[in-house]
Design a protein around this motif. Structure first.
Motif, PDB file in Angstrom:
ATOM      1  N   CYS A  84       7.284   9.562   4.140  1.00 48.45           N
ATOM      2  CA  CYS A  84       7.001  10.644   4.688  1.00 48.45           C
ATOM      3  C   CYS A  84       6.046  10.878   3.464  1.00 48.45           C
ATOM      4  O   CYS A  84       5.713  11.485   3.199  1.00 48.45           O
ATOM      5  N   GLY A  85       4.494   9.752   3.841  1.00 48.26           N
ATOM      6  CA  GLY A  85       4.149   9.707   3.124  1.00 48.26           C
ATOM      7  C   GLY A  85       3.740   9.277   1.860  1.00 48.26           C
ATOM      8  O   GLY A  85       2.114   9.531   0.751  1.00 48.26           O
ATOM      9  N   ASP A  86       4.164   8.554   1.851  1.00 48.16           N
ATOM     10  CA  ASP A  86       4.243   7.084   0.562  1.00 48.16           C
ATOM     11  C   ASP A  86       3.001   6.505   0.464  1.00 48.16           C
ATOM     12  O   ASP A  86       2.963   5.810   1.742  1.00 48.16           O
ATOM     13  N   SER A  87       2.514   5.599  -0.317  1.00 49.66           N
ATOM     14  CA  SER A  87       0.962   5.169  -0.026  1.00 49.66           C
ATOM     15  C   SER A  87       0.796   3.942  -0.958  1.00 49.66           C
ATOM     16  O   SER A  87       2.236   3.778  -2.268  1.00 49.66           O
ATOM     17  N   ILE A  88       0.570   2.092  -0.645  1.00 44.04           N
ATOM     18  CA  ILE A  88       0.508   1.133  -1.438  1.00 44.04           C
ATOM     19  C   ILE A  88      -0.607   1.863  -2.426  1.00 44.04           C
ATOM     20  O   ILE A  88      -1.847   1.932  -2.361  1.00 44.04           O
ATOM     21  N   MET A 138       4.195  -6.709   4.742  1.00 42.75           N
ATOM     22  CA  MET A 138       3.149  -7.677   3.907  1.00 42.75           C
ATOM     23  C   MET A 138       2.706  -7.846   2.514  1.00 42.75           C
ATOM     24  O   MET A 138       1.899  -8.953   2.235  1.00 42.75           O
ATOM     25  N   VAL A 139       2.963  -6.501   2.285  1.00 39.22           N
ATOM     26  CA  VAL A 139       2.480  -6.772   0.677  1.00 39.22           C
ATOM     27  C   VAL A 139       3.138  -6.973  -0.484  1.00 39.22           C
ATOM     28  O   VAL A 139       3.558  -7.144  -1.429  1.00 39.22           O
ATOM     29  N   THR A 140       4.551  -5.869   0.083  1.00 40.06           N
ATOM     30  CA  THR A 140       5.480  -5.665  -0.584  1.00 40.06           C
ATOM     31  C   THR A 140       6.075  -6.471  -0.656  1.00 40.06           C
ATOM     32  O   THR A 140       7.181  -7.231  -1.197  1.00 40.06           O
ATOM     33  N   GLY A 141       6.388  -7.868   0.360  1.00 38.38           N
ATOM     34  CA  GLY A 141       7.018  -8.176   0.398  1.00 38.38           C
ATOM     35  C   GLY A 141       8.601  -8.418   0.992  1.00 38.38           C
ATOM     36  O   GLY A 141      10.180  -8.709   1.239  1.00 38.38           O
ATOM     37  N   VAL A 142       9.355  -6.549   0.938  1.00 35.82           N
ATOM     38  CA  VAL A 142      10.582  -5.956   1.060  1.00 35.82           C
ATOM     39  C   VAL A 142      10.193  -4.896   2.538  1.00 35.82           C
ATOM     40  O   VAL A 142       9.180  -4.465   1.974  1.00 35.82           O
ATOM     41  N   ALA A 177       2.157  -4.616  -9.757  1.00 35.44           N
ATOM     42  CA  ALA A 177       2.987  -4.092 -10.405  1.00 35.44           C
ATOM     43  C   ALA A 177       4.239  -2.352  -9.214  1.00 35.44           C
ATOM     44  O   ALA A 177       5.522  -2.611  -9.348  1.00 35.44           O
ATOM     45  N   PHE A 178       4.060  -2.218  -8.502  1.00 31.99           N
ATOM     46  CA  PHE A 178       4.044  -1.604  -7.116  1.00 31.99           C
ATOM     47  C   PHE A 178       5.217  -2.735  -6.449  1.00 31.99           C
ATOM     48  O   PHE A 178       6.208  -2.650  -6.094  1.00 31.99           O
ATOM     49  N   VAL A 179       4.695  -3.581  -6.209  1.00 36.67           N
ATOM     50  CA  VAL A 179       5.852  -4.607  -5.436  1.00 36.67           C
ATOM     51  C   VAL A 179       6.874  -5.407  -6.139  1.00 36.67           C
ATOM     52  O   VAL A 179       7.363  -5.226  -6.017  1.00 36.67           O
ATOM     53  N   ALA A 180       6.564  -5.884  -7.771  1.00 34.89           N
ATOM     54  CA  ALA A 180       7.488  -5.538  -7.759  1.00 34.89           C
ATOM     55  C   ALA A 180       8.777  -4.710  -8.560  1.00 34.89           C
ATOM     56  O   ALA A 180       9.898  -5.005  -8.324  1.00 34.89           O
ATOM     57  N   GLU A 181       8.303  -3.659  -8.981  1.00 35.66           N
ATOM     58  CA  GLU A 181       9.127  -2.603  -8.780  1.00 35.66           C
ATOM     59  C   GLU A 181       9.461  -2.619  -7.441  1.00 35.66           C
ATOM     60  O   GLU A 181      11.503  -2.323  -7.730  1.00 35.66           O
ATOM     61  N   ARG A 182       9.160  -2.647  -6.392  1.00 36.01           N
ATOM     62  CA  ARG A 182      10.117  -2.342  -5.071  1.00 36.01           C
ATOM     63  C   ARG A 182      11.291  -3.423  -4.676  1.00 36.01           C
ATOM     64  O   ARG A 182      11.948  -3.574  -3.965  1.00 36.01           O
ATOM     65  N   PRO A 201       9.872  -1.003   3.674  1.00 32.48           N
ATOM     66  CA  PRO A 201      10.049  -0.081   2.975  1.00 32.48           C
ATOM     67  C   PRO A 201      11.529   0.994   2.435  1.00 32.48           C
ATOM     68  O   PRO A 201      12.169   1.168   3.654  1.00 32.48           O
ATOM     69  N   ARG A 202      11.207   1.882   1.501  1.00 29.84           N
ATOM     70  CA  ARG A 202      13.132   2.919   1.577  1.00 29.84           C
ATOM     71  C   ARG A 202      12.224   4.014   2.808  1.00 29.84           C
ATOM     72  O   ARG A 202      11.070   4.935   2.977  1.00 29.84           O
ATOM     73  N   ARG A 203      13.581   4.306   3.075  1.00 32.02           N
ATOM     74  CA  ARG A 203      13.095   5.843   4.167  1.00 32.02           C
ATOM     75  C   ARG A 203      12.151   6.595   3.559  1.00 32.02           C
ATOM     76  O   ARG A 203      11.589   7.253   4.570  1.00 32.02           O
ATOM     77  N   GLU A 204      12.316   7.349   1.684  1.00 31.54           N
ATOM     78  CA  GLU A 204      11.249   8.558   1.711  1.00 31.54           C
ATOM     79  C   GLU A 204       9.741   7.976   1.740  1.00 31.54           C
ATOM     80  O   GLU A 204       9.224   8.860   1.880  1.00 31.54           O
ATOM     81  N   THR A 205       9.283   7.071   1.738  1.00 34.17           N
ATOM     82  CA  THR A 205       8.454   5.893   2.325  1.00 34.17           C
ATOM     83  C   THR A 205       7.364   5.801   3.589  1.00 34.17           C
ATOM     84  O   THR A 205       6.442   6.307   2.890  1.00 34.17           O
TER      85      THR A 205
END
Length: 224
Positions: free
Chosen positions: A141-145, A129-133, A199-204, A135-139
């Motif tokens: 494992c503790g990744d955050s927005i 809902m935030v990124t539009g895509v 910036a995070f959304v654009a990168e992802r 998550p990657r698998r490593e996300t």
């Protein structure tokens, strides 16, 4: 008259298509398409409103004893601004590699037809809902927005807990988002995304597009 509080699109019946010689479900028209086709959110209010409606719909289903079993963006459709869940119990096998991102770890053992499995998928929807895509698998494992409320990142990670019994319920997610919206309303604050979030959304999205094209899936479908 269509029940606008129903968690799923209204099913009117079956029809037989002569050209394809197959049966098809006749359901409520969803002119705005799927979750993947919605405009990208620009404020946390947008995100929380969508998160609340979808989690509340899932909670209604679970309270009725219904497990979805295949929850992903293509099974969330919109009529006006109302998200509805479709495809309930119709798809058990994962035939699209893109759907793997929404499957819980226990799906490997065939134990994904549970409420907890639905909640795992809900966590992935909260991320998208935030990124539009997805998550990657490593996300997972503790990744955050960046820029998200700590509670939002926390509830996503809780939805992704490897232990199904440790995951929150759909009611818990709906309760969290409802409380956030209540506070937002009283503060008259829509909470636009911070620069680091944008910036995070654009990168992802850029990484996802590159990977999708490499895999032969084509371009993104979310409306910009």
């Amino acid at each position: 008259m269509i029940d606008t509080t129903a968690p799923t699109a209204v099913l009117f019946g079956l029809t037989y298509i002569l050209r394809t010689k197959r049966y098809a479900l006749v359901m409520e028209y969803s002119p705005l398409g799927t979750m993947e086709q919605q405009p990208l959110a620009t404020t946390w209010k947008d995100v929380m409103e969508q998160a609340f409606r979808i989690s509340a719909n899932l909670d209604k289903m679970h309270r009725a004893g219904v497990v979805h079993g295949d929850l992903h963006p293509a099974n969330i459709v919109f009529s006006s601004q109302r998200p509805m869940i479709v495809g309930v119990g119709l798809s058990r096998a994962v035939t699209d590699r893109r759907a793997v991102a929404y499957r819980p770890p226990e799906a490997v053992e065939g134990a994904d037809g549970t409420k907890a499995a639905d909640v795992y998928c809900l966590g992935t929807l909260l991320w998208q809902m935030v990124t539009g895509v997805p998550p990657r698998r490593e996300t997972k494992c503790g990744d955050s927005i960046p820029g998200a409320a700590p509670e939002y990142n926390d509830i996503i990670q809780r939805c992704w807990d490897k232990d199904p019994s440790a995951r929150p319920s759909a009611e818990d997610v709906a309760g969290f988002t409802s409380f956030w919206l209540y506070r937002c309303k009283h503060k008259d604050d829509e909470s636009p995304f911070l620069p680091e979030t944008r910036a995070f959304v654009a990168e992802r999205r850029a990484v996802h597009l590159e990977q999708s094209e490499a895999d032969g899936f084509g371009s993104l479908t979310s409306r910009l």
